[in-house]
Scaffold this active site. Sequence first.
Site, PDB file in Angstrom:
ATOM      1  N   SER A  43     -34.333  38.214  67.200  1.00  0.00           N
ATOM      2  CA  SER A  43     -34.257  36.927  67.890  1.00  0.00           C
ATOM      3  C   SER A  43     -34.745  37.036  69.336  1.00  0.00           C
ATOM      4  O   SER A  43     -34.722  38.113  69.938  1.00  0.00           O
ATOM      5  CB  SER A  43     -32.815  36.420  67.893  1.00  0.00           C
TER       6      SER A  43
HETATM    7  N1  SAM Z   1     -30.093  38.494  65.144  1.00  0.00           N
HETATM    8  C1  SAM Z   1     -31.074  39.351  64.540  1.00  0.00           C
HETATM    9  C2  SAM Z   1     -31.636  40.341  65.517  1.00  0.00           C
HETATM   10  O1  SAM Z   1     -31.293  40.262  66.684  1.00  0.00           O
HETATM   11  O2  SAM Z   1     -32.461  41.146  65.090  1.00  0.00           O
HETATM   12  C3  SAM Z   1     -32.237  38.614  63.983  1.00  0.00           C
HETATM   13  C4  SAM Z   1     -31.903  37.653  63.000  1.00  0.00           C
HETATM   14  S1  SAM Z   1     -33.244  37.024  62.121  1.00  0.00           S
HETATM   15  C5  SAM Z   1     -33.736  35.762  63.181  1.00  0.00           C
HETATM   16  C6  SAM Z   1     -32.316  36.241  60.835  1.00  0.00           C
HETATM   17  C7  SAM Z   1     -31.815  37.175  59.791  1.00  0.00           C
HETATM   18  O3  SAM Z   1     -30.972  36.436  58.922  1.00  0.00           O
HETATM   19  C8  SAM Z   1     -32.901  37.773  58.914  1.00  0.00           C
HETATM   20  O4  SAM Z   1     -32.851  39.156  58.977  1.00  0.00           O
HETATM   21  C9  SAM Z   1     -32.580  37.248  57.524  1.00  0.00           C
HETATM   22  O5  SAM Z   1     -32.860  38.160  56.498  1.00  0.00           O
HETATM   23  C10 SAM Z   1     -31.076  36.985  57.655  1.00  0.00           C
HETATM   24  N2  SAM Z   1     -30.519  36.053  56.666  1.00  0.00           N
HETATM   25  C11 SAM Z   1     -31.044  34.924  56.159  1.00  0.00           C
HETATM   26  N3  SAM Z   1     -30.183  34.368  55.286  1.00  0.00           N
HETATM   27  C12 SAM Z   1     -29.085  35.176  55.267  1.00  0.00           C
HETATM   28  C13 SAM Z   1     -27.856  35.127  54.585  1.00  0.00           C
HETATM   29  N4  SAM Z   1     -27.547  34.149  53.730  1.00  0.00           N
HETATM   30  N5  SAM Z   1     -26.982  36.110  54.821  1.00  0.00           N
HETATM   31  C14 SAM Z   1     -27.245  37.115  55.674  1.00  0.00           C
HETATM   32  N6  SAM Z   1     -28.399  37.208  56.338  1.00  0.00           N
HETATM   33  C15 SAM Z   1     -29.299  36.241  56.147  1.00  0.00           C
END
Ligand code: SAM
Length: 663
Positions: A62
Amino acid sequence: MNELERTRQRMVEAHLAQRGITDPKTLEAFRSVPREAFVPDELAEFAYEDTPLPIGEGQTISQPYIVALTASALGLRGGERVLDVGTGSGYSAAVLGRIAKDVYTVERIGALATSARERLERLGYTNVHVRCGDGSLGWPEHAPYDAIAVAASGPKIPEPLLQQLAVGGRLVMPVGPDPSCQTLVRVTRESETSFCQEALEHVQFVPLIGEEGWSEEPRLLRPPRKAPDASVVAKLVREVAEPVEAIESAPVDALLERIGDAKVVLLGESTHGTSEFYRMRARITRELIARRGFSFVAVEADWPDAARIDDYVLGGRRRSTLEFTPFERFPTWMWRNEEVHDFVDWLRAYNADHPERKVGFHGLDLYSLFTSIAAVLHYLDDVDPDAAKVARHRYGALTPWQKDPAAYGEAVLVGRYESSEHAVVAMLREMLERRVEYAQRDGDRFFDAAQNARLVADAERYYRTMYYGSRTSWNLRDEHMYGTLEALLSFYGPDAKGVVWEHNSHVGNAAATEMSVRGEHNVGQLCRTTFGHGAYVIGFGTDHGTVAAASNWDEPMQTMDVRPAHRESYERAFHESGVPALMIHLREPARSAVVEELEPPRLERAIGVIYRPDTELASHYFYATLPHQFDEYVWFDETRAVSPLAVEPRSRADLPETYPFGL
Ligand code: SAM
């Protein structure tokens, strides 16, 4: 302190503290977590840019500012138990772990969960616990949580997460029906049964995929496998559309009924140089002003240039004595043309007859970096000479780039020149902090100066981000235009209603076009997210005729022939209807059959200030789903170029002091 640590401290200052993140615990956490350890090695040098970066598996780490906004909105004081949904690289979990007692983080993709777990262990974040699973269901074993951060966007807040939130706890998550643009919301659990929700910011997150999120990756807009048949649509269009015999006498009562009490009406154009589009937009706008009480018109032009027109239509003297020639910048014909001139004269006469409810004229765009700087300095010279000295110093670093602001962006990017970001943002912030004091002298002038200061801050960023790729700068420009529209609505008061004139590519919902595949959003989409059906969007199109455009940027305007539309385009289908001009309602049409027929994606043509007929298919067509892009479509089969105004106006002596065109 090594170089990377110094860069990290600078990032915290420039991208977080200067942008309004004041919570000391959040800032401290960001100072201590090495973001470079959470991104792939080859991207380490970009670790302290305020931008998401790819981390593999189609996911991103992010953007620091958004993580900081989330962390500070959670209001952590230390000692909390936190749930973090969407571990990704583990970076935001690590930041939260620096403040809270324990962080439980869930990632859907196995490979990411494993590498994040290993990384966090290696870096010694022993209070961060990673699990692979569907985070839309939370992690019930460790509930209740004092805070929940969700880093992926869903259509709504998952019920299990609300249930796992402790009373008094907060949850921050991007939410919205549109997978390409959402609102970051904060929910506070006030009691067992009551929750309070606030909107924080427009954001763009990857989707939350799971039982309580989206069911699958959102379907990207793809060209149809089989070329669409124009004749079926043509027949339906003939049956349901309202023909337009002549622009001035076209019946618009039914259209006004459909617009109802919309707060914003967005009027597009598929070229920047077609007379019929300007005249029809003027006709609709006059009706909206006279019969529906619309408060202002906002157009795709720079703020200070349009402010001259605003002075003129209000019939007053110039608010700013700043000398410059409005609409001098390429493409001059876009606003300095007979069609706009006629509308502006109408508006001036209307305002003279209705002094109790004058209608303003404003610019939404951000290209006037240096005119806006001059306008801020002029204003401060009058109201606060000490602040003007500070502003001269702060803006001074930008002045060598007056001729070519894009070169400034490049120089900053390659480290040859220091960014003025802090300086321009600080200037805006300080002006806004003195809002009450300054506005007491003259609220209109303060609003004008503050908009110019906001433009300077956004334009500085725009020119720097141009080099990160078109998506970032496109989004920044449209966010600026949308932000200006919001500022106007609040300036005009709670009952304000605005008409917007911009290209179809800005007003048509980007989520229904190829733009969304590139991660771009636009004014129309942001309006749809905020106002829902309170935003009424009208697209305009044409088949053939002439258009005012240039062959290359900064080259002279030419009157060019528009090629008959491509056989697989929406334009061809409308052309085949045989109706020379029409309006067609797409939101709740009399017969849904036409919308169904129009729904499968087709090509659509966009001509901007540059038209290259020889490479038309590659440079001017894109795929779209017309009935989701617009609420209404206005069609002129054959059109002609706008009439540019002569550069030299009549005689200076004959003109009112505020005359905006050409002086
Ligand atoms: N906060 C993280 C970081 O700092 O690296 C980045 C997050 S990224 C924007 C969003 C993440 O949410 C992705 O890795 C994606 O695979 C995950 N994601 C999407 N749907 C999800 C779910 N239902 N449960 C868990 N993770 C999920």
